[in-house]
Design a protein around this motif. Structure first.
Motif, short mmCIF file in Angstrom:
data_model
loop_
_atom_site.label_atom_id
_atom_site.label_comp_id
_atom_site.label_asym_id
_atom_site.label_seq_id
_atom_site.Cartn_x
_atom_site.Cartn_y
_atom_site.Cartn_z
N LYS A 128 -1.42 -8.20 2.68
CA LYS A 128 -0.91 -8.33 4.27
C LYS A 128 0.70 -8.05 4.39
CE LYS A 128 -4.96 -10.87 5.64
NZ LYS A 128 -5.85 -9.76 5.46
N ALA A 129 1.12 -7.65 5.53
CA ALA A 129 2.56 -7.63 6.00
C ALA A 129 3.11 -8.94 5.93
CB ALA A 129 2.45 -6.99 7.19
N GLY A 130 4.32 -9.21 5.31
CA GLY A 130 4.99 -10.28 5.00
C GLY A 130 4.83 -10.96 3.65
N LYS A 131 3.82 -10.37 3.08
CA LYS A 131 3.77 -10.90 1.69
C LYS A 131 4.84 -10.07 0.54
CE LYS A 131 0.24 -11.57 -2.07
NZ LYS A 131 0.48 -13.05 -2.09
N GLU A 132 5.19 -10.98 -0.20
CA GLU A 132 6.35 -10.72 -1.26
C GLU A 132 5.46 -10.17 -2.47
OE1 GLU A 132 10.42 -10.15 -2.85
OE2 GLU A 132 9.84 -10.84 -1.08
N ILE A 133 5.87 -8.75 -2.83
CA ILE A 133 5.00 -8.46 -4.15
C ILE A 133 6.21 -8.22 -5.19
CG2 ILE A 133 3.48 -6.57 -4.85
CD1 ILE A 133 2.39 -8.13 -2.81
N GLU A 134 5.60 -8.56 -6.53
CA GLU A 134 6.57 -8.38 -7.57
C GLU A 134 6.56 -6.88 -7.99
OE1 GLU A 134 8.80 -10.52 -9.05
OE2 GLU A 134 8.60 -11.69 -7.41
N GLN A 135 7.40 -6.38 -8.97
CA GLN A 135 7.34 -4.99 -9.08
C GLN A 135 6.28 -5.03 -10.22
OE1 GLN A 135 10.57 -3.86 -11.98
NE2 GLN A 135 10.39 -1.71 -11.37
N ASN A 136 5.46 -4.01 -10.32
CA ASN A 136 4.21 -3.81 -11.08
C ASN A 136 2.97 -4.53 -10.46
OD1 ASN A 136 5.35 -1.52 -12.34
ND2 ASN A 136 6.31 -2.88 -13.81
N LYS A 137 3.12 -5.08 -9.62
CA LYS A 137 1.89 -5.96 -9.00
C LYS A 137 1.35 -5.32 -7.99
CE LYS A 137 2.45 -9.56 -11.79
NZ LYS A 137 1.61 -9.74 -13.10
N SER A 138 0.24 -5.42 -7.65
CA SER A 138 -0.55 -4.82 -6.79
C SER A 138 -0.25 -4.98 -5.09
CB SER A 138 -2.27 -5.19 -6.55
OG SER A 138 -2.77 -4.55 -5.76
N GLY A 149 -1.05 9.76 4.07
CA GLY A 149 -1.99 9.08 3.21
C GLY A 149 -1.14 7.98 2.61
N TRP A 150 0.16 7.58 3.04
CA TRP A 150 1.07 6.47 2.46
C TRP A 150 0.15 5.02 2.63
CZ3 TRP A 150 2.38 2.49 5.64
CH2 TRP A 150 2.37 2.63 7.00
N LEU A 151 0.60 4.10 1.51
CA LEU A 151 -0.28 2.95 1.97
C LEU A 151 0.50 1.80 2.50
CD1 LEU A 151 -1.67 3.27 -1.95
CD2 LEU A 151 -2.82 4.18 0.21
N VAL A 152 1.70 1.42 1.86
CA VAL A 152 2.35 0.47 2.55
C VAL A 152 3.80 0.63 2.59
CG1 VAL A 152 0.98 -1.48 1.53
CG2 VAL A 152 2.90 -0.63 0.39
N LYS A 153 4.45 0.08 3.67
CA LYS A 153 5.91 0.08 3.70
C LYS A 153 6.44 -1.17 3.12
CE LYS A 153 5.92 3.59 7.31
NZ LYS A 153 6.64 4.74 6.48
N MET A 154 7.76 -1.17 2.48
CA MET A 154 8.18 -2.22 1.99
C MET A 154 9.65 -2.37 2.09
SD MET A 154 6.52 -2.47 -2.03
CE MET A 154 7.35 -4.05 -2.26
N GLY A 206 -9.30 0.06 -8.20
CA GLY A 206 -8.21 -0.45 -9.01
C GLY A 206 -6.78 -0.73 -8.05
N PRO A 207 -5.91 -1.31 -8.75
CA PRO A 207 -4.57 -1.43 -8.14
C PRO A 207 -3.71 -0.40 -7.84
CG PRO A 207 -4.48 -2.32 -10.24
CD PRO A 207 -5.93 -1.64 -10.16
N VAL A 208 -2.93 -0.40 -6.72
CA VAL A 208 -1.99 0.65 -6.47
C VAL A 208 -0.74 -0.35 -6.63
CG1 VAL A 208 -0.53 1.95 -5.11
CG2 VAL A 208 -3.09 1.96 -5.21
N LYS A 209 0.22 -0.26 -7.67
CA LYS A 209 1.41 -1.19 -8.12
C LYS A 209 2.43 -0.72 -7.44
CE LYS A 209 -1.13 -2.39 -12.40
NZ LYS A 209 -0.93 -2.62 -13.96
N ALA A 210 3.28 -1.89 -7.08
CA ALA A 210 4.74 -1.75 -6.27
C ALA A 210 5.45 -1.25 -7.39
CB ALA A 210 5.02 -3.09 -6.00
N PRO A 211 6.33 -0.19 -7.05
CA PRO A 211 7.23 0.29 -7.86
C PRO A 211 8.44 -0.17 -8.19
CG PRO A 211 7.17 1.61 -6.03
CD PRO A 211 6.16 0.75 -5.76
N VAL A 212 8.94 -1.29 -7.23
CA VAL A 212 10.05 -2.23 -7.37
C VAL A 212 9.39 -3.52 -6.70
CG1 VAL A 212 11.66 -0.77 -7.19
CG2 VAL A 212 10.78 -1.45 -4.85
N THR A 213 10.02 -4.51 -6.55
CA THR A 213 9.74 -5.80 -5.90
C THR A 213 10.24 -5.84 -4.45
OG1 THR A 213 10.03 -7.05 -7.81
CG2 THR A 213 10.20 -8.21 -5.79
N GLY A 214 9.40 -6.38 -3.45
CA GLY A 214 9.63 -6.35 -2.18
C GLY A 214 8.63 -6.96 -1.32
#
Length: 145
Positions: free
Chosen positions: A53-63, A106-111, A74-82
């Motif tokens: 969900k928008a507003g969620k903080e995601i650590e680097q290499n987490k989904s 086909g982008w997935l999320v904006k961070m 499978g997961p698509v992992k964050a290249p950086v934390t944000g």
């Protein structure tokens, strides 16, 4: 644009080669995140997209999202934390858009990255993209897109 074994890899993006994801740094400092053409080829036709969900903080290499095809979930992992700022409603409505245009519609999320300067150094960009993916494809025994 680099092309490795038929997979397009735009050299203006930042890649986490191990996780097969890319990031585009926008003018305002935010990131657009997606799957590489290589990841799309490995997965096959994407049939489901479940983003965090928008507003969620995601650590680097987490989904940041989970995708599903006929042969893979499978997961698509964050290249950086944000923080996730937006999800792609077009992909939510038609997940196959990821395969059709992985670097465009086909982008997935904006961070909003929390430590771009500290974490982006681990990402591959420019001329190193082709070498990084060629090595990965050799290791994975990948024939081509």
């Amino acid at each position: 644009m680099a092309t490795v074994r038929g997979c397009n890899l735009p050299d203006d993006l930042y890649y986490n080669v191990d996780n097969n994801v890319w990031a585009r740094r926008e003018a305002d400092g935010t990131l657009t995140i997606g799957m590489t053409a290589y990841a799309c080829s490995l997965a096959g036709e994407i049939v489901s997209y479940t983003p965090k969900k928008a507003g969620k903080e995601i650590e680097q290499n987490k989904s940041v999202s989970t995708v599903e095809s006929g042969k893979w979930v499978g997961p698509v992992k964050a290249p950086v934390t944000g923080e996730i700022l937006a999800i792609n409603p077009d992909v939510a409505a038609k997940p196959g858009t990821i395969n059709a245009d992985p670097y465009g519609s086909g982008w997935l999320v904006k961070m909003k990255p929390t430590d771009w300067d500290g974490q982006s150094g681990a990402l591959v960009t420019g001329g190193a993209v082709a070498t990084g993916f060629e090595t990965k494809m050799n290791t994975d025994g990948f024939g081509g897109c």
